[in-house]
Design a protein around this motif. Structure first.
Motif, PDB file in Angstrom:
ATOM      1  N   GLU A  81       0.520  -1.473   0.030  1.00  0.00           N
ATOM      2  CA  GLU A  81      -0.252  -0.015   0.284  1.00  0.00           C
ATOM      3  C   GLU A  81       0.911   1.522  -0.075  1.00  0.00           C
ATOM      4  OE1 GLU A  81      -3.893  -1.290   1.602  1.00  0.00           O
ATOM      5  OE2 GLU A  81      -2.772  -0.693   3.395  1.00  0.00           O
ATOM      6  N   ASN A 116      -1.069   3.727   9.370  1.00  0.00           N
ATOM      7  CA  ASN A 116      -1.651   2.399   9.637  1.00  0.00           C
ATOM      8  C   ASN A 116      -2.677   3.303  10.485  1.00  0.00           C
ATOM      9  OD1 ASN A 116      -2.726   1.168   7.289  1.00  0.00           O
ATOM     10  ND2 ASN A 116      -0.781  -0.424   7.493  1.00  0.00           N
ATOM     11  N   GLU A 141      -3.961   6.343   3.999  1.00  0.00           N
ATOM     12  CA  GLU A 141      -4.443   5.054   2.866  1.00  0.00           C
ATOM     13  C   GLU A 141      -4.440   5.819   1.758  1.00  0.00           C
ATOM     14  OE1 GLU A 141      -5.426   1.697   4.293  1.00  0.00           O
ATOM     15  OE2 GLU A 141      -5.618   1.120   2.055  1.00  0.00           O
TER      16      GLU A 141
HETATM   17 MG    MG Z   1      -5.806  -0.040   5.594  1.00  0.00          MG
END
Ligand code: MG
Ligand code: ATP
Ligand code: MG
Ligand code: MG
Length: 480
Positions: free
Chosen positions: A181, A197, A204
């Motif tokens: 990500e 996170n 994100e």
């Molecule tokens: Mg996530």
């Protein structure tokens, strides 16, 4: 460089077209009836599930998909409003490689090139995460992915391993796999690697899934035996970055709607974009829920007592209630928001314009019905409250008011407070949990799903594809 939401859409299509992708239309928000694993389309890859599970066809495609996350594995219903980057309805930009149309490295390079070179996003604000592995399940750490990001030139201390966050699953069962990500630091000029996170200031943006597994309904994870790449990027999040805003709700997808909500408030309350302000939370919730209900109804969901219809009804009722109690909007004024929702998105989804009147009428009916119910339930509440002398109203009774009259817990709590009583919320939650367990049992996931598992024409239409000569053809949109 300022970009409108229309310009951003075009740049995305143009970029992936130049990389040999077919540009496809968004599928409907309502999945086929026989796909019991979903209430709403929750990711761009949903419509490709048959292709992912059973086809050997090589293909690269891209689209911007309407999604709702308000139930099942991906459920943001109770977070919406509280932060600045979750909605229930959002659009997901995505591109795909089916059956090794391109490699993991190419997938990462495309994403990086689009963000940094095409959009000019400051690479120094980007962080990447990759799958750290779960030995117990036979899923190794994705060292290959870590190496790819190094090769692309991302600083080693900004390539971070995560476990749960970097194994993506569509639902309780179905396609899944390790992922990588890309995260964006909204503040910048600092080392934010510990905040990925964790903290809202690092958001994100893009998830690239290496779709190589499938979880069956007993919970076991198997290898798919083929490799696909499935990416998903939050459209409103990206838009907030290119428009240099701090929140999805400050972009041109939301400002007209928030202004209209403000106009409807009795005291002309303004939206200030604050994270913790009681009013601003209500603004975001009302904006989100009205938008989500509008697009869901447009795609054929009817507000009622079960399944997707129940969620839509719940969102509508929550918006009526919060709009009225927190912002001082007239009981019967919220349906006036529909034309604003429609005009913001009509160019992208012309079907909205076509059913605008119908949606507004439905909203009106729900509004009238809802307040009638609240008034009726209030009378019923008085009976409940006077039934015993205890200062506690049992969770069971509160749940009964909720289930039979649709009286939200928050209203019951408020009414209880008025007569100096409390509601047993723990017991209420227990009742709700039991009820949910029952309804989940009813939806089981079957494997495998192929084109032949969709016998009726209407279901195939919902999945958007025509299956012809062993090939999947999806409707494309024309781009310059
Ligand atoms: Mg996530
Ligand atoms: P988050 O951790 O922020 O909840 P996610 O990991 O659940 O996101 P994914 O399933 O990876 O999300 O979906 C792909 C992308 O879609 C995310 O990277 C994000 O940009 C966007 N996205 C996911 N959920 C939402 C939402 N509720 N509202 C807006 N955008 C979202
Ligand atoms: Mg999430
Ligand atoms: Mg994610």
């Amino acid at each position: 460089k300022y970009q409108t939401h229309i310009e951003l859409r075009k740049s995305f299509y143009g970029f992936f077209k130049s990389k040999g992708h077919e540009i496809l239309k968004s599928a409907s928000l309502t999945p086929p009836e026989n796909d019991g694993s979903l209430l709403f389309t929750n990711a761009g890859m949903n419509q490709f599930k048959p292709l992912i599970l059973s086809s050997k066809e090589t293909k690269r495609v891209a689209n911007i998909q309407k999604c709702i996350r308000a139930g099942g594995k991906h459920n943001d219903l109770d977070d919406v409003g509280k932060d600045l980057h979750h909605q229930t309805f959002f659009e997901m930009m995505g591109n795909w490689s089916f059956n090794d149309a391109f490699s993991k490295e190419e997938a990462c390079r495309y994403a990086w090139e689009y963000l940094v070179e095409k959009l000019g996003i400051d690479a120094d604000r980007l962080y990447v995460s990759y799958f750290g592995g779960i030995e117990k399940l036979g899923l190794p750490e994705d060292k290959e992915c870590q190496e790819i990001w190094k090769k692309i030139g991302v600083r080693t201390d900004r390539i971070l391993p995560f476990i749960a966050e970097n194994f993506w699953e569509m639902g309780a069962a179905g396609p899944c796999g390790p992922c990588t990500e890309i995260h964006y630091d909204r503040i910048g000029h600092r080392d934010a690697s510990r905040l990925v996170n964790v903290d809202d200031s690092v958001v994100e943006v893009w998830n690239i899934v290496f779709m190589s597994n499938v979880r069956d309904s007993s919970g076991k994870i198997h290898r798919l035996g083929r490799n696909h790449i499935d990416t998903g990027m939050g459209f409103e999040r990206l838009l907030s970055i290119v428009q240099n805003k701090n929140s999805n709700f400050d972009t041109d997808m939301f400002t007209p709607l928030l202004e209209k909500i403000s106009f409807l408030t009795e005291k002309q309350v303004k939206y200030n974009g604050k994270l913790n302000s009681r009013e601003d939370v209500a603004f975001r919730l009302v904006a989100d829920h009205v938008r989500a209900a509008t697009v869901a109804i447009c795609d054929g969901v009817v507000p009622d007592g079960t399944g997707a219809g129940f969620i839509v009804r719940k969102m509508m009722r929550r918006s009526f209630l919060q709009g009225n109690s927190k912002l001082g909007i007239d009981r019967f004024a919220l349906s006036d928001l529909i034309p604003t929702v429609v005009s913001t998105m009509n160019e992208v989804y012309p079907e909205l314009g076509q059913s605008s009147d119908h949606i507004q009428r439905l909203f009106r009916e729900e509004e009238i019905q809802f307040w009638k119910t609240v008034d009726k339930a209030k009378m019923r509440f008085d009976d409940v409250a006077s039934e015993n002398k205890s200062h506690m109203i049992s969770g069971k009774k509160a749940f009964h008011l909720f289930e039979t009259y649709g009286l939200p817990l928050s209203v019951t709590i408020e009414m209880a407070r008025d007569v100096g009583k409390e509601v047993d919320e723990k017991e209420f939650e227990k009742c709700q949990f039991e009820a949910q367990k029952l309804s989940q049992k009813a939806s089981q996931f079957k494997l495998p799903i192929t084109a032949d598992d969709f016998p009726s024409h209407s279901d195939k239409e919902k999945y958007n594809f025509v299956f012809d000569n062993g090939k999947y053809n999806f409707p494309q949109i024309k781009t310059k």
